[in-house]
Write a protein that holds these residues in place. Structure first.
Motif, PDB file in Angstrom:
ATOM      1  N   LEU A  92      47.172 -40.432 -24.655  1.00 21.20           N
ATOM      2  CA  LEU A  92      47.505 -39.022 -24.437  1.00 21.20           C
ATOM      3  C   LEU A  92      48.963 -38.862 -24.016  1.00 21.20           C
ATOM      4  N   ASP A  93      49.661 -37.859 -24.587  1.00 25.31           N
ATOM      5  CA  ASP A  93      51.062 -37.631 -24.252  1.00 25.31           C
ATOM      6  C   ASP A  93      51.189 -36.699 -23.045  1.00 25.31           C
ATOM      7  N   ALA A  94      52.452 -36.442 -22.633  1.00 31.84           N
ATOM      8  CA  ALA A  94      52.704 -35.641 -21.431  1.00 31.84           C
ATOM      9  C   ALA A  94      52.156 -34.227 -21.563  1.00 31.84           C
ATOM     10  N   GLY A  96      49.632 -33.221 -23.272  1.00 30.60           N
ATOM     11  CA  GLY A  96      48.177 -33.260 -23.143  1.00 30.60           C
ATOM     12  C   GLY A  96      47.728 -33.354 -21.691  1.00 30.60           C
ATOM     13  N   TRP A  97      48.409 -34.188 -20.909  1.00 29.93           N
ATOM     14  CA  TRP A  97      48.066 -34.317 -19.484  1.00 29.93           C
ATOM     15  C   TRP A  97      48.287 -32.992 -18.754  1.00 29.93           C
ATOM     16  N   GLN A  98      49.357 -32.282 -19.114  1.00 30.80           N
ATOM     17  CA  GLN A  98      49.621 -31.002 -18.467  1.00 30.80           C
ATOM     18  C   GLN A  98      48.577 -29.963 -18.858  1.00 30.80           C
ATOM     19  N   SER A  99      48.073 -30.047 -20.094  1.00 28.52           N
ATOM     20  CA  SER A  99      47.004 -29.132 -20.507  1.00 28.52           C
ATOM     21  C   SER A  99      45.723 -29.380 -19.720  1.00 28.52           C
ATOM     22  N   LEU A 100      45.556 -30.617 -19.268  1.00 25.75           N
ATOM     23  CA  LEU A 100      44.366 -30.969 -18.496  1.00 25.75           C
ATOM     24  C   LEU A 100      44.491 -30.594 -17.022  1.00 25.75           C
ATOM     25  N   GLY A 101      45.641 -30.042 -16.619  1.00 26.44           N
ATOM     26  CA  GLY A 101      45.778 -29.554 -15.249  1.00 26.44           C
ATOM     27  C   GLY A 101      46.785 -30.278 -14.386  1.00 26.44           C
ATOM     28  N   LEU A 102      47.481 -31.293 -14.921  1.00 25.88           N
ATOM     29  CA  LEU A 102      48.479 -32.012 -14.131  1.00 25.88           C
ATOM     30  C   LEU A 102      49.840 -31.316 -14.233  1.00 25.88           C
ATOM     31  N   SER A 103      50.648 -31.522 -13.222  1.00 27.74           N
ATOM     32  CA  SER A 103      52.016 -31.016 -13.275  1.00 27.74           C
ATOM     33  C   SER A 103      52.859 -31.946 -14.159  1.00 27.74           C
ATOM     34  N   GLU A 104      54.058 -31.517 -14.471  1.00 25.91           N
ATOM     35  CA  GLU A 104      54.941 -32.341 -15.301  1.00 25.91           C
ATOM     36  C   GLU A 104      55.251 -33.669 -14.631  1.00 25.91           C
ATOM     37  N   LYS A 105      55.487 -33.634 -13.327  1.00 27.48           N
ATOM     38  CA  LYS A 105      55.801 -34.857 -12.579  1.00 27.48           C
ATOM     39  C   LYS A 105      54.612 -35.809 -12.568  1.00 27.48           C
ATOM     40  N   GLN A 106      53.397 -35.274 -12.388  1.00 30.16           N
ATOM     41  CA  GLN A 106      52.207 -36.115 -12.364  1.00 30.16           C
ATOM     42  C   GLN A 106      51.934 -36.722 -13.738  1.00 30.16           C
ATOM     43  N   ALA A 107      52.168 -35.931 -14.792  1.00 31.37           N
ATOM     44  CA  ALA A 107      51.950 -36.433 -16.144  1.00 31.37           C
ATOM     45  C   ALA A 107      52.889 -37.605 -16.451  1.00 31.37           C
ATOM     46  N   PHE A 108      54.157 -37.490 -16.077  1.00 31.45           N
ATOM     47  CA  PHE A 108      55.107 -38.565 -16.337  1.00 31.45           C
ATOM     48  C   PHE A 108      54.835 -39.784 -15.463  1.00 31.45           C
ATOM     49  N   ALA A 109      54.197 -39.595 -14.308  1.00 33.20           N
ATOM     50  CA  ALA A 109      53.808 -40.742 -13.478  1.00 33.20           C
ATOM     51  C   ALA A 109      52.781 -41.606 -14.212  1.00 33.20           C
ATOM     52  N   ILE A 110      51.836 -40.959 -14.912  1.00 35.84           N
ATOM     53  CA  ILE A 110      50.838 -41.714 -15.678  1.00 35.84           C
ATOM     54  C   ILE A 110      51.489 -42.398 -16.878  1.00 35.84           C
ATOM     55  N   LYS A 112      54.551 -43.417 -17.077  1.00 40.02           N
ATOM     56  CA  LYS A 112      55.341 -44.532 -16.552  1.00 40.02           C
ATOM     57  C   LYS A 112      54.434 -45.716 -16.221  1.00 40.02           C
ATOM     58  N   TYR A 113      53.239 -45.415 -15.700  1.00 43.12           N
ATOM     59  CA  TYR A 113      52.267 -46.472 -15.408  1.00 43.12           C
ATOM     60  C   TYR A 113      51.890 -47.219 -16.692  1.00 43.12           C
ATOM     61  N   ARG A 114      51.704 -46.474 -17.792  1.00 42.68           N
ATOM     62  CA  ARG A 114      51.351 -47.109 -19.069  1.00 42.68           C
ATOM     63  C   ARG A 114      52.526 -47.918 -19.621  1.00 42.68           C
ATOM     64  N   GLU A 115      53.741 -47.409 -19.432  1.00 48.54           N
ATOM     65  CA  GLU A 115      54.924 -48.120 -19.932  1.00 48.54           C
ATOM     66  C   GLU A 115      55.095 -49.472 -19.255  1.00 48.54           C
ATOM     67  N   LYS A 116      54.662 -49.576 -18.000  1.00 51.93           N
ATOM     68  CA  LYS A 116      54.781 -50.830 -17.247  1.00 51.93           C
ATOM     69  C   LYS A 116      53.634 -51.784 -17.546  1.00 51.93           C
ATOM     70  N   GLY A 117      52.766 -51.410 -18.498  1.00 56.21           N
ATOM     71  CA  GLY A 117      51.676 -52.297 -18.885  1.00 56.21           C
ATOM     72  C   GLY A 117      50.318 -51.896 -18.349  1.00 56.21           C
ATOM     73  N   GLY A 118      50.251 -50.828 -17.576  1.00 57.13           N
ATOM     74  CA  GLY A 118      48.970 -50.383 -17.037  1.00 57.13           C
ATOM     75  C   GLY A 118      48.092 -49.780 -18.130  1.00 57.13           C
ATOM     76  N   ARG A 119      46.800 -50.049 -18.076  1.00 56.61           N
ATOM     77  CA  ARG A 119      45.857 -49.526 -19.054  1.00 56.61           C
ATOM     78  C   ARG A 119      44.571 -49.088 -18.364  1.00 56.61           C
ATOM     79  N   PHE A 120      43.865 -48.178 -18.990  1.00 59.72           N
ATOM     80  CA  PHE A 120      42.582 -47.695 -18.492  1.00 59.72           C
ATOM     81  C   PHE A 120      41.486 -48.325 -19.358  1.00 59.72           C
ATOM     82  N   TYR A 121      40.675 -49.165 -18.727  1.00 60.21           N
ATOM     83  CA  TYR A 121      39.633 -49.870 -19.469  1.00 60.21           C
ATOM     84  C   TYR A 121      38.280 -49.163 -19.389  1.00 60.21           C
ATOM     85  N   LYS A 122      38.134 -48.270 -18.428  1.00 62.66           N
ATOM     86  CA  LYS A 122      36.918 -47.460 -18.306  1.00 62.66           C
ATOM     87  C   LYS A 122      37.291 -46.157 -17.618  1.00 62.66           C
ATOM     88  N   ALA A 123      36.394 -45.180 -17.723  1.00 60.49           N
ATOM     89  CA  ALA A 123      36.708 -43.846 -17.201  1.00 60.49           C
ATOM     90  C   ALA A 123      37.001 -43.884 -15.703  1.00 60.49           C
TER      91      ALA A 123
END
Length: 328
Positions: A92-94, A96-110, A112-123
């Motif tokens: 999901l892009d920035a 999309g995250w904002q459409s789900l209710g996050l602010s711009e800063k919160q969306a870019f935090a996620i 950035k987490y993915r860019e550093k190698g972080g992944r979501f393996y389950k909900a």
């Protein structure tokens, strides 16, 4: 002139007597507080005073909790309307995250987490992100979809990085490769094995040493040291999950590469600590340290952990967390 002044300030016998009575009454009124304290001394009840202080602290703590809850609710209600749709948190892009209710800063935090190698393996992994509130997570839960293709692609990259760029499908015999618990396409696993990494002691390591841990890097190495200095050292590995930004997934990645020497912990004498030294005990708030000091003044020095648990404002869980950092 002199005669006029004498006539002006002269008193009759009746006026003179009234003046004397008034002076006496004024002196009695002024002396009455001192006379009362002398003949009726105040009885100091240390136990009652300590109980009143602790009750006041508990009331203040309840008020603070209510204020925080009210502020969080106001911030959440002030956001834009949430638009729910099926989404993959790994793609999901920035916007999309904002459409789900996050602010711009919160969306870019996620992101950035993915860019550093972080992944979501389950909900449930989304709950571990500090930018995602429990309310939003419950709204998203029915719409979260983890695509296997994106995870397999990330796992293939991980394998190539760990094996000098070699593909997981090189070879002749068929096999299924699993990297970090995620199956890849059928193929042959390379016979080369990853070089065993040394286990690093965290409490005595500097930033360069921590950077040698796979998955840490300079950014997290600096944060680990900052949090370690704030705590006074780690007494078990699970405390690494308290480091800002280091979530459960990152902890699982580095847990087997670290160890803890609790003998290196910096301890504080609880019988000499002052109210202004509350920063030396990270798991205590200023109000809690103040209550500890007041209790010590009323009842004497602490002899063991059981004495510390007698302070009403301290929960048993908080005392157990702080126990490795104090001495008597």
């Amino acid at each position: 002139m002199r005669k006029r002044l004498i006539n002006y300030f002269s008193f009759s016998k009746q006026e003179y007597n009234g003046l004397m009575v008034m002076i006496v009454l004024i002196m009695v009124v002024m002396a009455s507080p001192y006379l009362y304290r002398y003949f009726c001394p105040e009885i100091y009840d240390a136990v009652a005073e300590q109980k009143a202080i602790q009750e006041l602290i508990l009331v203040e703590r309840d008020d603070d909790a209510k204020d925080k809850k009210r502020n969080f609710k106001n911030r959440f209600e002030g956001r834009t309307k949430v638009r729910l749709f099926r989404f993959d948190p790994n793609t999901l892009d920035a916007a999309g995250w904002q459409s789900l209710g996050l602010s711009e800063k919160q969306a870019f935090a996620i992101l950035k987490y993915r860019e550093k190698g972080g992944r979501f393996y389950k909900a449930e992994d989304l709950k571990k992100m500090y930018t995602v509130s429990p309310v939003l997570y419950q709204q998203w839960l029915p719409y979260i979809y983890i695509g296997e293709s994106s995870l397999q692609k990330d796992s293939a990259k991980f394998y190539r990085a760990a094996n000098g760029g070699r593909s997981a499908l090189q070879g002749n015999s068929a096999a299924t490769l699993v990297v970090q618990g995620i199956p890849l396409a059928s193929g042959t696993v390379s016979k080369s094995k990853a070089t065993a990494r040394p286990v690093i002691e965290v409490n005595g390591a500097d930033e360069a040493r921590l950077d040698e841990i796979k998955g840490v890097g300079p950014f997290f190495a600096k944060r680990i040291i900052q949090y370690r200095e704030r705590l006074g050292g780690f007494y078990h590995k699970e405390q690494l999950k308290e480091v800002p930004g280091l979530d459960s997934l990152k902890y699982q990645e580095i847990a087997t590469q670290v160890r803890i020497d609790s003998a290196l912990i910096r301890k504080v004498n609880i019988n000499t600590i002052a109210e202004t030294d509350y920063r030396k005990l990270s798991y205590f708030t200023y109000k809690q340290v103040k209550a500890v000091v007041q209790y010590r003044k009323q009842h004497g020095n602490y002899g063991n952990i059981a004495d510390l648990k007698k302070v009403v404002i301290l929960s048993p869980e908080t005392v157990d967390k702080i126990a490795p950092y104090i001495s008597f």
